[in-house]
Enzyme design. Structure first.
Site, PDB file in Angstrom:
ATOM      1  N   ASP A   1     -33.289  26.662   7.530  1.00 53.11           N
ATOM      2  CA  ASP A   1     -33.375  27.929   6.819  1.00 53.11           C
ATOM      3  C   ASP A   1     -32.729  27.818   5.443  1.00 53.11           C
ATOM      4  O   ASP A   1     -32.776  26.757   4.818  1.00 53.11           O
ATOM      5  CB  ASP A   1     -32.717  29.031   7.662  1.00 53.11           C
ATOM      6  CG  ASP A   1     -33.410  30.376   7.519  1.00 53.11           C
ATOM      7  OD1 ASP A   1     -33.311  30.974   6.449  1.00 53.11           O
ATOM      8  OD2 ASP A   1     -34.041  30.829   8.498  1.00 53.11           O
TER       9      ASP A   1
ATOM     10  N   ASN B   1     -45.711  36.899   8.531  1.00 52.03           N
ATOM     11  CA  ASN B   1     -45.570  38.335   8.290  1.00 52.03           C
ATOM     12  C   ASN B   1     -46.702  38.980   7.506  1.00 52.03           C
ATOM     13  O   ASN B   1     -46.545  40.100   7.033  1.00 52.03           O
ATOM     14  CB  ASN B   1     -44.271  38.608   7.509  1.00 52.03           C
ATOM     15  CG  ASN B   1     -43.037  38.436   8.353  1.00 52.03           C
ATOM     16  OD1 ASN B   1     -43.122  38.186   9.543  1.00 52.03           O
ATOM     17  ND2 ASN B   1     -41.887  38.553   7.739  1.00 52.03           N
TER      18      ASN B   1
ATOM     19  N   SER C   1     -39.247  36.385  11.289  1.00 52.49           N
ATOM     20  CA  SER C   1     -38.039  35.580  11.094  1.00 52.49           C
ATOM     21  C   SER C   1     -36.921  36.028  12.010  1.00 52.49           C
ATOM     22  O   SER C   1     -36.058  35.231  12.394  1.00 52.49           O
ATOM     23  CB  SER C   1     -37.545  35.705   9.647  1.00 52.49           C
ATOM     24  OG  SER C   1     -38.180  34.789   8.804  1.00 52.49           O
TER      25      SER C   1
ATOM     26  N   ASP D   1     -17.869  35.968  12.131  1.00 53.74           N
ATOM     27  CA  ASP D   1     -18.594  36.101  13.385  1.00 53.74           C
ATOM     28  C   ASP D   1     -19.458  34.880  13.682  1.00 53.74           C
ATOM     29  O   ASP D   1     -20.253  34.888  14.605  1.00 53.74           O
ATOM     30  CB  ASP D   1     -19.477  37.352  13.343  1.00 53.74           C
ATOM     31  CG  ASP D   1     -19.471  38.111  14.670  1.00 53.74           C
ATOM     32  OD1 ASP D   1     -18.824  37.636  15.618  1.00 53.74           O
ATOM     33  OD2 ASP D   1     -20.114  39.173  14.764  1.00 53.74           O
TER      34      ASP D   1
ATOM     35  N   HIS E   1     -30.718  35.014   4.413  1.00 50.91           N
ATOM     36  CA  HIS E   1     -31.689  34.889   5.499  1.00 50.91           C
ATOM     37  C   HIS E   1     -31.177  33.985   6.621  1.00 50.91           C
ATOM     38  O   HIS E   1     -31.216  34.341   7.811  1.00 50.91           O
ATOM     39  CB  HIS E   1     -33.000  34.361   4.920  1.00 50.91           C
ATOM     40  CG  HIS E   1     -34.160  34.381   5.856  1.00 50.91           C
ATOM     41  ND1 HIS E   1     -34.399  33.377   6.773  1.00 50.91           N
ATOM     42  CD2 HIS E   1     -35.167  35.266   6.008  1.00 50.91           C
ATOM     43  CE1 HIS E   1     -35.495  33.655   7.450  1.00 50.91           C
ATOM     44  NE2 HIS E   1     -35.994  34.796   7.009  1.00 50.91           N
TER      45      HIS E   1
END
Length: 547
Positions: free
Chosen positions: A245, A368, A451, A254, A280
């Protein structure tokens, strides 16, 4: 005065990927890639001799070795059309020569951010509108994208530290304004106001906060709840998931990645992957494996080793191929690819076969644009993931509403996302609308896209593998990858959508329910020496966020 002509920069060339043709007929001789390298070295000398001026770009020719051998298995090279034809003439059908094509990320942010500042300068007929974006407590929301549309003109600006944005639209009036969109950087839901009643000054928009922050108790997102919140075993090998990515924000409290590498040109490959400019990859990684701690969100897989391979920005097929090689070298178990393109590639499909033969399950977003399934998801070697949303999981005035369709499940709970690609290649579906996850800046944001659906399934596959010692301990081969593929398919629940929109349905986990994180110890508490692994990670995360 002389006529302007193109500046001489040497012979035009493009970047190509060269490999043995895996589809060559038995009667076609297998090419010697070392011989190809020698020919390319000769071409490079020619190009250097033909280059004009000191600023001519250097010739690039890179032989690449397979992760499990020392032999050349792929070559990246900058070539002229003439050199490509020379290679084809010499090596014939035994060689595959493909142009290095660009790739895209599969989130729907681009569909929301359509406004552009078309008014280059103010004039007497330029409308100026100031919008203030606030939180419910009245505090300013900075760095929020504010987009204003008129009949012809549009503008987009970011809010300043006071939460204000000034938008200028040429030739528009307050009566011709058609839509106001607010997209915060993090922490809040987006907001869309159609036919907004605006004045030139004194306009305030109040955003709703997301149900999570770095200070709140940890929440489970609708996606993790839908797919089942199940604890991964604390003993045995840790499952590895590669996220190919845009990188992963290295300081997010986190996330605790196991490692990574940047496939970009120049820089520091061992460090650059920690800088995620688009957010992203950080969002995708959080969906896979955000920590089960005392705040934020929890990923689908609560105990997983994430390997971040950065190929964005300016991702290309060659960068993706390098990332796949790295995944094989690192012996990961699952690969997530929330990316793709419209062009097929023989070289890419061969690498994906090598991935499967290394016992790795590749998973990819379908795309998409609402059309056919894109590549690499369209390949049979890859588990293709479509996106669904769930009714009631986002505000009615948020931009997520634009993705709702009338294609609902029988019980009305889920809907096929408007943007999702569809077709017979779809294997499964996953949560892909209003997905809350980690973003750079130590925050959280809600994204849409296949995604977002793909990492839900990648996290699911990681948990399923950890629950299946018989598969986990198999020799790394195509049989291992196939067994995990079949296990994910077997866990699917039919949502009642057409197969081209859901495949076999949504995978749902069964097993031990994952417990909430234990509270951090308070002063005076008698902390036992054998404190659990879960508690240790929660404490470490809390300390990290306060840095």
């Amino acid at each position: 005065m002389s006529e302007v002509t193109p500046r001489a920069v040497g012979t035009a060339r493009k970047k190509y990927i060269i490999a043995k043709n895996p589809l060559r007929a038995a009667s076609v001789d297998e090419p010697d890639l070392n011989a190809v390298v020698r020919d390319l070295e000769g071409f490079a000398k020619e190009l250097r001799a033909m280059a004009v001026g000191e600023d001519a770009e250097p010739v690039v020719m890179t032989p690449l070795s397979a992760p499990d051998t020392q032999g050349v298995h792929r070559i990246e090279a900058e070539l002229t059309d003439e050199h490509v034809e020379a290679l084809k003439a010499k090596f014939g059908a035994g060689l595959t020569i493909e142009e290095d094509t660009p790739l895209e990320l599969f989130d729907s942010g681009g569909m929301f951010d359509l406004a552009q500042n078309m008014a280059s300068s103010a004039s007497s007929d330029t409308l100026s509108v100031v919008v203030s974006v606030k939180a419910p407590d009245g505090s300013a929301v900075s760095n929020a994208s504010v987009m204003l549309f008129g009949e012809v003109w549009s503008d987009r600006q970011l809010t300043n530290t006071q939460g204000n944005a000034t938008l200028k639209l040429h030739g528009e009036t307050l009566q011709t304004l058609s839509e106001l969109r607010i997209k915060p950087k993090d922490s809040f839901w987006s907001k869309v106001i159609k036919q907004p009643a605006l004045q030139e000054r004194g306009n305030t928009v109040t955003l709703q906060p997301l149900p999570t922050s770095k200070d709140d108790p940890q929440i489970d997102t609708w996606g993790t709840e839908a797919m089942g919140i199940v604890a991964m075993p604390n003993n045995g090998p840790v499952v590895k998931v590669a996220v190919i990515d845009s990188g992963l924000s290295g300081d997010h409290p986190d996330l605790d990645p196991a490692g990574g590498m940047s496939m970009g040109e120049g820089g520091d490959p061992a460090e650059d992957w920690k800088n995620d400019g688009s957010g992203h990859g950080t969002h995708v990684s959080g969906t896979v494996g955000a920590l089960n701690n005392a705040f934020g969100v929890r990923g689908v897989a609560d105990r997983v080793a994430i390997h971040s391979y950065q190929i964005f920005p300016q991702a290309t097929m060659s960068k993706l191929l390098r990332a796949l090689d790295k995944a094989i070298e690192d012996q990961v178990d699952v690969i997530n690819m929330s990316l793709g393109g419209s062009s097929s590639s023989v070289v890419l499909q061969e690498r994906l076969q090598a991935v499967r033969n290394a016992g790795i399950l590749p998973i990819a977003a379908a795309g998409n644009n609402g059309g056919k399934v894109m590549y690499p998801a369209a390949y049979s070697e890859v588990m293709a993931v479509a996106a669904v949303g769930r009714v009631g999981t986002f505000p009615d005035d948020s931009h997520h509403t634009a993705h709702v369709t009338g294609t609902n499940t029988a019980n009305g709970a889920y809907f096929a996302a408007r943007f999702t690609c569809r077709g017979p290649e779809i294997d499964v579906c996953g949560p892909g609308v209003a997905v809350i996850s980690t973003v750079p800046g130590k925050g959280y944001s809600a994204y849409d896209g296949t995604s977002m659906a793909s990492p839900h399934v990648a996290g699911f596959a990681a948990v399923k593998l950890a629950q299946s010692p018989a598969i986990l301990n198999m020799q790394r081969s195509g049989a291992r990858a196939r067994a995990l593929f079949d296990a994910v398919i077997a866990a699917c629940q039919d949502l009642g959508l057409e197969a081209e929109l859901q495949g076999r349905g949504m995978p749902v986990l069964q097993g031990v329910v994952s417990p909430p994180p234990a509270p951090a110890p308070q002063p005076g508490d008698d902390v036992l020496a054998d404190v659990s692994d879960l508690l240790a990670r929660a404490i470490a995360a809390v300390k990290k966020i306060k840095v």
